[in-house]
Every structure is written in structure tokens, then in C-alpha cells.
Enzyme design. Structure first.
Site, PDB file in Angstrom:
ATOM      1  N   ASN A  14       0.806  -1.229   0.000  1.00 52.62           N
ATOM      2  CA  ASN A  14       0.000   0.000   0.000  1.00 52.62           C
ATOM      3  C   ASN A  14       0.836   1.274   0.000  1.00 52.62           C
ATOM      4  OD1 ASN A  14       0.959  -0.118   2.572  1.00 52.62           O
ATOM      5  ND2 ASN A  14      -0.996   0.323   3.580  1.00 52.62           N
ATOM      6  N   ASP A  20       3.432  -5.814   4.577  1.00 53.85           N
ATOM      7  CA  ASP A  20       2.119  -6.041   5.175  1.00 53.85           C
ATOM      8  C   ASP A  20       1.596  -7.439   4.842  1.00 53.85           C
ATOM      9  OD1 ASP A  20       1.208  -5.571   2.418  1.00 53.85           O
ATOM     10  OD2 ASP A  20       1.538  -3.445   2.879  1.00 53.85           O
ATOM     11  N   ASP A  89       3.843 -16.066  15.729  1.00 48.45           N
ATOM     12  CA  ASP A  89       4.754 -15.766  16.827  1.00 48.45           C
ATOM     13  C   ASP A  89       3.900 -15.404  18.048  1.00 48.45           C
ATOM     14  OD1 ASP A  89       7.249 -15.015  18.099  1.00 48.45           O
ATOM     15  OD2 ASP A  89       7.981 -14.488  16.106  1.00 48.45           O
ATOM     16  N   ASP A 192       8.208 -17.121  21.773  1.00 49.78           N
ATOM     17  CA  ASP A 192       9.331 -16.211  21.999  1.00 49.78           C
ATOM     18  C   ASP A 192       9.968 -16.431  23.385  1.00 49.78           C
ATOM     19  OD1 ASP A 192      10.575 -13.689  20.805  1.00 49.78           O
ATOM     20  OD2 ASP A 192       9.986 -12.930  22.773  1.00 49.78           O
ATOM     21  N   GLU A 247      11.561 -20.709  21.230  1.00 47.26           N
ATOM     22  CA  GLU A 247      12.874 -20.074  21.223  1.00 47.26           C
ATOM     23  C   GLU A 247      13.477 -20.277  22.611  1.00 47.26           C
ATOM     24  OE1 GLU A 247      15.047 -15.808  20.349  1.00 47.26           O
ATOM     25  OE2 GLU A 247      13.161 -15.841  21.417  1.00 47.26           O
ATOM     26  N   HIS A 309      15.748 -13.178  12.193  1.00 42.68           N
ATOM     27  CA  HIS A 309      15.724 -11.716  12.203  1.00 42.68           C
ATOM     28  C   HIS A 309      16.627 -11.124  13.279  1.00 42.68           C
ATOM     29  CE1 HIS A 309      13.119 -13.077  15.332  1.00 42.68           C
ATOM     30  NE2 HIS A 309      13.009 -11.864  15.820  1.00 42.68           N
ATOM     31  N   ASP A 310      17.269 -11.977  14.082  1.00 43.14           N
ATOM     32  CA  ASP A 310      18.110 -11.479  15.175  1.00 43.14           C
ATOM     33  C   ASP A 310      19.605 -11.640  14.904  1.00 43.14           C
ATOM     34  OD1 ASP A 310      15.896 -10.837  16.798  1.00 43.14           O
ATOM     35  OD2 ASP A 310      15.824 -12.849  17.655  1.00 43.14           O
TER      36      ASP A 310
HETATM   37  C1  GLC Z   1      13.244 -12.870  20.805  1.00 39.35           C
HETATM   38  C2  GLC Z   1      13.004 -12.277  19.452  1.00 39.35           C
HETATM   39  C3  GLC Z   1      13.628 -10.926  19.405  1.00 39.35           C
HETATM   40  C4  GLC Z   1      12.979 -10.066  20.464  1.00 39.35           C
HETATM   41  C5  GLC Z   1      13.090 -10.716  21.827  1.00 39.35           C
HETATM   42  C6  GLC Z   1      12.177 -10.044  22.813  1.00 39.35           C
HETATM   43  O1  GLC Z   1      14.611 -13.078  21.032  1.00 39.35           O
HETATM   44  O2  GLC Z   1      13.474 -13.140  18.450  1.00 39.35           O
HETATM   45  O3  GLC Z   1      13.511 -10.325  18.142  1.00 39.35           O
HETATM   46  O4  GLC Z   1      13.601  -8.811  20.492  1.00 39.35           O
HETATM   47  O5  GLC Z   1      12.705 -12.062  21.793  1.00 39.35           O
HETATM   48  O6  GLC Z   1      10.836 -10.318  22.506  1.00 39.35           O
HETATM   49 CA    CA Z   2       2.420  -1.495   3.767  1.00 40.59          CA
END
Ligand code: GLC
Ligand code: CA
Length: 499
Positions: A14, A20, A89, A192, A247, A309-310
Site C-alpha cells: 500500500n 504487510d 509468533d 518467543d 525459542e 531476524h536477530d
Molecule cells: C526474541 C526475538 C527478538 C525479540 C526478543 C524479545 O529473542 O526473536 O527479536 O527482540 O525475543 O521479545
Molecule cells: Ca504497507
């Protein structure tokens, strides 16, 4: 095979510069073509975005940036129509400080939600209750709230107060969140920092040398396993038998394995050791040994992860696209469930930002650059300037530039995924090492369907190996159909061994 989507960076439809859910819907055909089984969506909930939706202010809605509940429902339907499962998640350890639960909790010591979080008096010297430090920076894990003159615990940012899982009302509220999404058709949850749920009620100080790792070392507590058994019982009672992957950020396979319980806690737990190992055959052999020897005796099924992503991206870590292909073979052909992270299949590298450009409070921007879908200036996004800068060589590495191009990273991943799908032994077969020279890791998978042998060269040099057989796939692309034992530098091959 589960594919992680970081929605902010997947595809914007968008024009606001932020990926999104509609973008995910529009690329499901791509994911189906790639050959994945399930998507895991990083958080999509309403959030002040201090930690990019890992600070949740409403667990039962979608952030308007990402869409609406109706978009989510459409996504689930469209994914299921393609045989792709949807994993959400779930962030149970902490909320946003803007969540109504925390606003109530901080309003007065008598509030019914006071005990939903971890409030304590300060130490006698007026400082925080103990020496625990929060993630990422050397700062106290406690903030003082003048309204009620007490401190609250936050293992992450001050805007992410930790919930008190010892309180049954908290557990009930979180169970209702799971029900809410299960009723909308989700197939499982990525949980998480699940190892943090139980907290030491005595609040003992961390030993000085372990302080920075306090959450890692001291909060791996027995209470957490009880909570996980409750969660698992809830999931098992559901007719669709949803999946839980946790995790468990402990970097210790023995301890990670305990989170599978006796088959009554997590179905899967992330094994993050590969994110931190040097690129050496012995190092990987060490990981494999630790993972299998800790998981097998309890019937725990391992996971393999190269990216998320970390963490910095694999191509950047091993400094070579060729080695990254070998690493892909490891994760997809060792025994366990592989997780892929968006852009891994394109061979994306981490973005290196100048100090002034860093966005993430945890300094993890590198792996969060937007997915380049084509080679135009906007790379297929509805806006030319996304929320963060494009990854290196975005045009050359875009999906459009690689799709249908023999020998590209993308086609390699697709071939490898297809091979894994075709060969039951790669999915479920037993694992055994086979002879290999220094710098090479070789193993066989067998017992379910035809056997497959994998030979992976961690060095730059060609080397003679004892294996022979029909080549099923090589990381260097076209090769003769018979493997004669000469493995090239930075090459991995998958073979049908000679009988
Ligand atoms: C997990 C996630 C991370 C987040 C952290 C706190 O490690 O992968 O991206 O910042 O938890 O929620
Ligand atoms: Ca967007």
C-alpha cells in the site's frame, strides 16, 4: 521445512514503506513454487513498535500497518488452499508497557492486575532489587515507577515489562490468546524466549561474571517446564494438534533438549549453536554430536537454523555464497526440522549500517533489510523507500533476477527443497557418519526409502573422498551424473550411494 517471514520486510502493497499481510498473500504462490511447508510470521500484533511488534499492546488483533483481522483470515485461507501451514509468533514473556494489563498494573499497588507483572521494592541502597541486567546493553533489568514507588522487571527494554507467569490469571489470559488464534485456523506457534517464563522468586543476584547472561543462565528454571506442560496439554486437546516451536535461547543442546520434556512440552526447540560456530568441519561435527546425543535419548526431534531476524546473515558470516550453499545442505540434510529465513534463498547479505542509521535497539538491523522482488528501483514494493535500506546487490539478488536462472542461489535452494521432499530418508532417515578426510563432514541418511549420502567440504581445496554414487545434487551446479570421489573446494554433494 518452515519459512520465517519478517512481515515488515517482506512486501509492501500500500505504499507506506512497511511490508504487510497483503504482501504475504501476494507472494504465497512464490512460496509454494519454492517448496516450503509452513510459514512462521514474526509478530503482527498492535504494538508501539519499540521492538518491532515483540512489544505487544493487544494479543488479539493485527497492527493496522500490517492489515486487519480480516486480512489475516484471508491469509490463512489462501495459505491453506496451497497446502501451506501458518505459524504465529507468540510472545508470552512480556507485553508492551502500553498494554492495558500493564497500565492497570502500574496504576496502583492495589490494582487487581498488580501481580500480573513483577513488582518489587528497591534494595536498601535505593537501587534496583538485584543486579540483573537486561538484554543487549549493560543496564538494569529493572525500572523504577514513581507512581507506586516500586521497580518492575524487564528482561528486554523498559517498554517490555515481564509478565508474572507464577500468577494463574496470567496463564489463563495467555491460554485464551492461544485459543483466539487457534479458532482463526493457525497451525502452531513460535514461542518467543520461552525459557524465560519462570523467574527465581528469591531474586538472587547473578554472579558478577555471569551478569550479562543473567537471563540465559539463571532463568532456565523448573517452573517453566510446568508452564510448558500446561500449554502442551492445551494444544493437544485441540483437534488440529497445533505445533509449538520454542525459542530456547540457551546455546546449550543439553539444556535445550529438556524443553521437549517427556514428549509433553515443546514439539520443537530452536538449536542456535550453528549461528555462532566458525566455519570448520570439526565445529559442525561438535554441534551435530551435542544435538543428537542430547536429543535422541529423549526422542526429541532437533531443529536446524542458519538465519533469523536477530542474527547476521549466513553469507556474511561465512563470507562466501559457495559456503552458504554448503551450510544450506547441512541444515536441510542433517536430521531434524529446518527453518529458513526470508531472503536466505536469495543469498542476501546483512546490511551494514552507519552508526547514525541504526534503527533496532538490539542492533540487529543487518538481517532485516527488505526482500527485493525485482530489479526495478522499488524492487517490487509499492514504495521506493521502504522503512529500511535495501540489502547489498538487491537488483542482482532479487527474486526476478534469479528465478529460472540455472545455477542461481534461488534455484539451488528450490532444487534442494525438492530433493528433500522427494527423498523420505532426508526427512526421516537415520543419521550416521561415514568416513571423511579432515575438513570434510560426511554422513548417510537411511532406513526410510532409498539411502542418501552427503559429503560437505568446509575447505577451499579439492579433496579425494571414499564415497561413490549417483549425484542427486551438488552445490556447484552441473556435474556428471556419477560421483568419482573428487570433491571440489567449498562443495557439498548429495549422492545415492553405490549398493
Ligand atoms: C526474541 C526475538 C527478538 C525479540 C526478543 C524479545 O529473542 O526473536 O527479536 O527482540 O525475543 O521479545
Ligand atoms: Ca504497507
Amino acid at each position: 521445512m518452515i519459512y520465517q517471514i519478517y512481515p515488515r520486510s517482506f512486501l509492501d502493497t500500500n505504499g507506506d514503506g512497511v511490508g504487510d499481510l497483503q504482501g504475504v498473500i501476494e507472494r504465497l504462490d512464490y512460496l509454494q513454487w519454492l517448496g516450503i511447508d509452513a510459514i512462521w510470521l514474526s509478530p503482527i500484533y498492535p504494538s508501539p513498535m519499540k521492538d518491532f511488534s515483540y512489544d505487544i499492546s493487544d494479543y488479539c488483533d493485527v497492527h493496522p500497518l500490517f492489515g486487519a483481522l480480516a486480512t489475516f483470515d484471508a491469509l490463512v485461507d489462501a495459505a491453506h488452499a496451497r497446502g501451506i501451514r501458518v505459524i504465529l509468533d507468540w510472545v508470552p514473556n512480556h507485553t508492551s508497557d502500553q498494554h492495558p494489563w500493564f497500565l492497570a498494573s502500574r496504576s496502583s499497588r492495589d490494582d487487581p492486575k498488580r501481580d500480573w507483572y513483577l513488582w518489587h521494592d528497591g534494595a536498601v541502597d535505593g537501587g534496583p532489587p538485584n543486579n540483573w541486567v537486561r538484554a543487549w546493553v549493560d543496564e538494569p533489568a529493572w525500572d523504577f515507577d514513581p507512581t507506586t514507588s516500586q521497580w518492575y522487571l524487564h528482561c528486554f527494554m523498559a517498554e517490555q515489562p515481564d509478565l508474572n507467569w507464577a500468577n494463574p490469571e496470567v496463564r489463563q489470559a495467555m491460554a485464551e490468546v492461544l485459543e483466539f488464534w487457534l479458532a482463526r485456523g493457525v497451525d502452531g506457534f513460535r514461542m518467543d524466549v520461552i525459557h524465560l517464563l519462570g523467574k527465581d522468586p528469591a531474586l538472587g543476584d547473578d554472579p558478577e561474571d555471569l551478569k550479562v547472561l543473567s537471563h540465559v543462565v539463571l532463568n532456565d528454571r523448573e517452573e517453566t517446564h510446568g508452564y510448558l506442560r500446561e500449554i502442551r496439554a492445551q494444544l493437544d486437546a485441540h483437534p488440529t494438534r497445533p505445533m509449538a516451536v520454542g525459542e530456547v535461547y540457551l546455546l546449550d543442546a543439553d539444556r535445550v533438549a529438556t524443553y521437549y520434556g517427556q514428549g509433553d512440552e515443546l514439539h520443537l526447540a530452536f538449536n542456535f549453536e550453528p549461528l555462532f560456530q566458525p566455519w570448520r568441519a570439526e565445529a559442525w561435527r561438535g554441534i551435530v554430536d551435542r544435538v543428537l546425543s542430547s536429543h535422541d535419548p529423549r526422542g526429541a526431534w532437533p531443529t536446524w537454523v542458519l538465519n533469523n531476524h536477530d542474527a547476521p546473515r549466513i553469507v556474511s558470516r561465512v563470507r562466501s555464497a559457495e559456503r552458504a550453499r554448503v551450510a544450506a545442505v547441512l541444515t536441510l540434510a542433517l536430521r531434524g526440522t529446518p527453518f529458513l529465513y526470508q531472503g536466505e534463498e536469495l543469498g542476501l547479505e546483512s546490511v551494514l549500517l552507519n552508526p547514525g542509521e541504526v534503527i533496532d535497539p538490539g542492533f540487529r538491523d543487518g538481517a532485516r533489510a527488505p526482500m527485493p522482488w525485482d530489479s526495478s528501483p522499488s524492487h517490487g514494493w509499492a514504495s521506493e523507500t521502504p522503512w529500511m535500506t535495501w540489502p547489498p546487490e538487491a537488483s542482482e539478488r532479487s527474486v526476478e533476477a534469479q528465478r529460472g536462472v540455472a545455477g542461481s542461489m534461488l534455484e539451488f535452494y528450490r532444487d534442494l527443497l525438492a530433493l528433500r521432499r522427494r527423498e523420505p530418508s532426508l526427512q526421516l532417515g537415520d543419521f550416521a557418519y561415514v568416513a571423511a578426510p579432515d575438513g570434510v563432514l560426511a554422513w548417510s541418511r537411511q532406513g526410510t526409502g532409498a539411502p542418501v549420502t552427503v559429503v560437505a567440504n568446509f575447505t577451499h581445496d579439492a579433496v579425494e573422498v571414499p564415497q561413490r554414487g549417483e549425484v542427486l545434487l551438488s552445490t556447484i551446479g552441473s556435474r556428471g551424473s556419477q560421483f568419482d570421489g573428487l570433491l571440489l573446494g567449498d562443495e557439498a554433494v548429495l549422492l545415492r550411494p553405490e549398493a
